[in-house]
Design a protein around this motif. Structure first.
Motif, PDB file in Angstrom:
ATOM      1  N   ALA A   1      -9.678  -7.647  12.850  1.00 23.78           N
ATOM      2  CA  ALA A   1      -8.508  -7.865  12.267  1.00 23.78           C
ATOM      3  C   ALA A   1      -8.150  -8.440  10.979  1.00 23.78           C
ATOM      4  O   ALA A   1      -9.336  -8.893  10.257  1.00 23.78           O
ATOM      5  CB  ALA A   1      -7.513  -9.195  12.579  1.00 23.78           C
ATOM      6  N   ARG A   2      -7.429  -7.900  10.148  1.00 26.65           N
ATOM      7  CA  ARG A   2      -7.038  -7.984   8.528  1.00 26.65           C
ATOM      8  C   ARG A   2      -6.989  -9.436   8.622  1.00 26.65           C
ATOM      9  O   ARG A   2      -6.531 -10.353   9.090  1.00 26.65           O
ATOM     10  CB  ARG A   2      -6.331  -6.816   7.895  1.00 26.65           C
ATOM     11  CG  ARG A   2      -6.058  -6.722   6.940  1.00 26.65           C
ATOM     12  CD  ARG A   2      -4.612  -5.970   6.176  1.00 26.65           C
ATOM     13  NE  ARG A   2      -5.005  -4.543   7.135  1.00 26.65           N
ATOM     14  CZ  ARG A   2      -5.607  -3.217   6.435  1.00 26.65           C
ATOM     15  NH1 ARG A   2      -6.181  -3.652   5.019  1.00 26.65           N
ATOM     16  NH2 ARG A   2      -6.268  -1.896   6.827  1.00 26.65           N
TER      17      ARG A   2
ATOM     18  N   THR B   1      -3.071  -4.042  11.579  1.00 26.76           N
ATOM     19  CA  THR B   1      -4.122  -5.066  11.287  1.00 26.76           C
ATOM     20  C   THR B   1      -4.723  -5.535  12.127  1.00 26.76           C
ATOM     21  O   THR B   1      -5.655  -6.716  11.216  1.00 26.76           O
ATOM     22  CB  THR B   1      -2.095  -6.458  11.273  1.00 26.76           C
ATOM     23  OG1 THR B   1      -1.709  -6.227   9.997  1.00 26.76           O
ATOM     24  CG2 THR B   1      -3.318  -7.699  11.234  1.00 26.76           C
TER      25      THR B   1
ATOM     26  N   PRO C   1      -5.624 -11.935   6.382  1.00 25.19           N
ATOM     27  CA  PRO C   1      -4.100 -11.965   4.997  1.00 25.19           C
ATOM     28  C   PRO C   1      -4.088 -11.551   3.856  1.00 25.19           C
ATOM     29  O   PRO C   1      -5.587 -12.809   3.355  1.00 25.19           O
ATOM     30  CB  PRO C   1      -3.495 -12.823   6.176  1.00 25.19           C
ATOM     31  CG  PRO C   1      -3.716 -13.115   6.674  1.00 25.19           C
ATOM     32  CD  PRO C   1      -5.192 -12.968   6.831  1.00 25.19           C
TER      33      PRO C   1
ATOM     34  N   VAL D   1      -5.072 -16.239  11.745  1.00 22.18           N
ATOM     35  CA  VAL D   1      -5.720 -15.022  12.307  1.00 22.18           C
ATOM     36  C   VAL D   1      -6.778 -14.958  12.827  1.00 22.18           C
ATOM     37  O   VAL D   1      -7.298 -14.713  14.488  1.00 22.18           O
ATOM     38  CB  VAL D   1      -5.372 -14.129  11.302  1.00 22.18           C
ATOM     39  CG1 VAL D   1      -6.260 -12.801  11.639  1.00 22.18           C
ATOM     40  CG2 VAL D   1      -4.056 -13.379  10.932  1.00 22.18           C
TER      41      VAL D   1
ATOM     42  N   SER E   1       0.018  -7.067  14.824  1.00 21.44           N
ATOM     43  CA  SER E   1      -0.358  -8.067  14.400  1.00 21.44           C
ATOM     44  C   SER E   1      -1.381  -8.160  15.631  1.00 21.44           C
ATOM     45  O   SER E   1      -2.164  -7.128  16.223  1.00 21.44           O
ATOM     46  CB  SER E   1       0.459  -9.201  15.010  1.00 21.44           C
ATOM     47  OG  SER E   1       1.316  -8.917  16.169  1.00 21.44           O
TER      48      SER E   1
ATOM     49  N   HIS F   1      -9.049   0.201   9.188  1.00 20.20           N
ATOM     50  CA  HIS F   1      -8.475  -0.283   8.090  1.00 20.20           C
ATOM     51  C   HIS F   1      -8.582  -0.333   7.119  1.00 20.20           C
ATOM     52  O   HIS F   1      -7.525  -0.497   6.364  1.00 20.20           O
ATOM     53  CB  HIS F   1      -9.695  -1.769   8.317  1.00 20.20           C
ATOM     54  CG  HIS F   1      -9.380  -2.548   9.159  1.00 20.20           C
ATOM     55  ND1 HIS F   1      -7.999  -3.576   9.527  1.00 20.20           N
ATOM     56  CD2 HIS F   1     -10.115  -3.608  10.252  1.00 20.20           C
ATOM     57  CE1 HIS F   1      -8.391  -4.416  10.717  1.00 20.20           C
ATOM     58  NE2 HIS F   1      -9.673  -4.159  11.153  1.00 20.20           N
TER      59      HIS F   1
END
Length: 264
Positions: free
Chosen positions: A51-52, A114, A54, A25, A189, A107
């Motif tokens: 971005a998150r 994501t 995972p 990511v 994504s 988020h």
């Protein structure tokens, strides 16, 4: 003062302490920053892509405050939780509060997204300042026209109480125009969010160019055409079609002709 030599730490130092999934990511998000710089979507050290991370923790990655987009790498991204606690900050630069307010709100409220990308481009900001917002005057615009939502300007996004209104305005959409401010897209994504932003930015470019001839000359698409393109665009809008990956792969080929530093 941070010198350019300090911008990219030793890659292994960060890579060895994160999961393989997080590193993947990080590389994609760094690529998105570099692509934005390549396309001149930047506003100096301002605006943010996130971005998150995972995993079960509510952590996300965002740019260190003070770096230009073309200085972002996989290893110098900052990891923060949705409450604003810095988890990992390789350069010790911290993050921009406005970026935290906007990105943490989304988020937290939208775990399905994501990645969240936000720009202050000239044409995106210009469209955000127009009473009617995005107009149904191009094929690009029609892909978003039925999905775009709006959030009214409240000043620089530094106040946490704005988060509830931002999230309420976003609803279940992933295309947001922040009035008098700029554009925001989310995706399942990084690739998906970037595809959405790429097309939205282009739609705004076309609108501003078309308006140079006067609004009375603009030809709006018919309701039937708007509905048809809305259906046709679903193969991109859900982020699951093969077109998303083809689009991203072509972008990466374009980026890597400029160099591979983003992967560090």
């Amino acid at each position: 003062m941070t010198s350019l030599s300090a911008v990219t730490p030793i890659t292994a130092h960060v890579r060895d302490r994160v999961s393989a999934e997080e590193w993947e990511v990080r590389v994609k998000l760094a690529a998105a920053y570099r692509l934005a710089a390549l396309f001149r979507w930047t506003d100096h050290i301002y605006t943010h892509f996130s971005a998150r991370v995972p995993g079960p923790d509510e952590h996300f990655l965002i740019n260190a405050f003070g770096l230009l987009f073309d200085e972002i790498t996989a290893s110098n991204l900052v990891k923060v939780d949705v409450d604003g606690t810095i988890i990992d900050d390789p350069l010790g630069l911290g993050i921009n509060q406005a970026g935290y307010v906007i990105h943490s709100a989304i988020h937290r409220a939208r775990p399905d997204l994501t990645a969240v990308l936000h720009t202050h481009t000239r044409d995106g900001a210009a469209v955000s300042a127009q009473r009617d917002g995005l107009l149904p005057i191009s094929q690009h615009a029609l892909a978003y026209y039925s999905r775009v939502v709006y959030h009214d300007y409240e000043g620089v996004a530094l106040d946490l109480d704005e988060q509830q209104r931002l999230v309420a305005n976003l609803g279940d959409s992933n295309i947001l125009i922040l009035r008098n401010h700029g554009l925001l897209t989310g995706g399942v994504s990084v690739e998906h969010a970037f595809r959405e932003l790429h097309g939205l930015e282009r739609a705004c470019n076309i609108q501003v160019a078309a308006q140079a001839g006067g609004n009375e000359q603009l030809l709006h698409a018919s309701p039937a055409a708007i509905a048809k393109v809305h259906e046709q665009s679903k193969r991109f809008s859900d982020g699951k079609g093969e077109g998303i990956q083809r689009h991203w792969d072509a972008l990466i080929r374009q980026l890597e002709r400029e160099g591979l530093e983003y992967q560090d």
